[in-house]
Design a protein around this motif. Structure first.
Motif, short mmCIF file in Angstrom:
data_model
loop_
_atom_site.label_atom_id
_atom_site.label_comp_id
_atom_site.label_asym_id
_atom_site.label_seq_id
_atom_site.Cartn_x
_atom_site.Cartn_y
_atom_site.Cartn_z
N HIS A 29 -10.98 2.18 0.37
CA HIS A 29 -10.19 1.08 -0.18
C HIS A 29 -11.04 -0.17 -0.29
O HIS A 29 -11.90 -0.43 0.55
CB HIS A 29 -8.96 0.83 0.69
CG HIS A 29 -8.09 2.04 0.82
ND1 HIS A 29 -7.27 2.48 -0.19
CD2 HIS A 29 -7.94 2.93 1.82
CE1 HIS A 29 -6.65 3.56 0.18
NE2 HIS A 29 -7.04 3.88 1.40
N GLY A 30 -10.78 -0.96 -1.31
CA GLY A 30 -11.58 -2.14 -1.58
C GLY A 30 -11.29 -3.32 -0.68
O GLY A 30 -12.10 -4.21 -0.52
N SER A 31 -10.11 -3.34 -0.07
CA SER A 31 -9.76 -4.45 0.80
C SER A 31 -8.94 -3.94 1.98
O SER A 31 -8.42 -2.82 1.96
CB SER A 31 -8.94 -5.50 0.03
OG SER A 31 -7.66 -4.98 -0.29
N LEU A 32 -8.84 -4.76 2.99
CA LEU A 32 -8.06 -4.40 4.18
C LEU A 32 -6.58 -4.23 3.82
O LEU A 32 -5.91 -3.32 4.30
CB LEU A 32 -8.24 -5.45 5.27
CG LEU A 32 -7.49 -5.19 6.58
CD1 LEU A 32 -7.92 -3.87 7.19
CD2 LEU A 32 -7.72 -6.33 7.55
N LYS A 33 -6.11 -5.09 2.94
CA LYS A 33 -4.69 -5.02 2.53
C LYS A 33 -4.38 -3.66 1.87
O LYS A 33 -3.37 -3.04 2.18
CB LYS A 33 -4.39 -6.15 1.54
CG LYS A 33 -2.95 -6.20 1.11
CD LYS A 33 -2.71 -7.36 0.15
CE LYS A 33 -1.27 -7.33 -0.34
NZ LYS A 33 -1.02 -8.38 -1.31
N ASP A 34 -5.28 -3.21 0.99
CA ASP A 34 -5.08 -1.91 0.35
C ASP A 34 -5.08 -0.78 1.38
O ASP A 34 -4.30 0.16 1.30
CB ASP A 34 -6.16 -1.64 -0.70
CG ASP A 34 -6.10 -2.60 -1.87
OD1 ASP A 34 -5.04 -3.23 -2.08
OD2 ASP A 34 -7.12 -2.71 -2.58
N GLY A 35 -5.96 -0.87 2.36
CA GLY A 35 -6.05 0.15 3.40
C GLY A 35 -4.83 0.18 4.28
O GLY A 35 -4.34 1.25 4.65
N VAL A 36 -4.31 -0.99 4.62
CA VAL A 36 -3.10 -1.07 5.45
C VAL A 36 -1.90 -0.48 4.70
O VAL A 36 -1.10 0.26 5.28
CB VAL A 36 -2.83 -2.53 5.88
CG1 VAL A 36 -1.46 -2.67 6.53
CG2 VAL A 36 -3.92 -3.01 6.82
N GLU A 37 -1.80 -0.78 3.41
CA GLU A 37 -0.70 -0.23 2.61
C GLU A 37 -0.80 1.29 2.52
O GLU A 37 0.20 2.00 2.65
CB GLU A 37 -0.71 -0.84 1.21
CG GLU A 37 -0.29 -2.30 1.19
CD GLU A 37 -0.43 -2.92 -0.19
OE1 GLU A 37 -0.84 -2.23 -1.14
OE2 GLU A 37 -0.12 -4.12 -0.31
#
Length: 56
Positions: A29-37
């Motif tokens: 994932h490109g960002s932490l937010k994308d990974g958390v989702e």
């Protein structure tokens, strides 16, 4: 002339390797937010890896 050719080859090789090493692996994932989702949707834990591009 051989030495100059070797140095040019070495610099080009290092440039290609340095550029390739900064690429994001497929499936990450490109960002932490994308990974958390994605983790919330799949109900799996998060593996967080950081690679700082700048020095402090």
């Amino acid at each position: 002339m051989r030495t100059a050719g070797f140095f040019v080859f070495a610099l080009l090789t290092l440039g290609v390797l340095a550029n390739h090493s900064t690429a994001q692996p497929e499936g990450w994932h490109g960002s932490l937010k994308d990974g958390v989702e994605a983790a919330a949707k799949s109900n799996k834990p998060i593996l967080l890896i950081t690679a700082w591009k700048r020095t402090l």
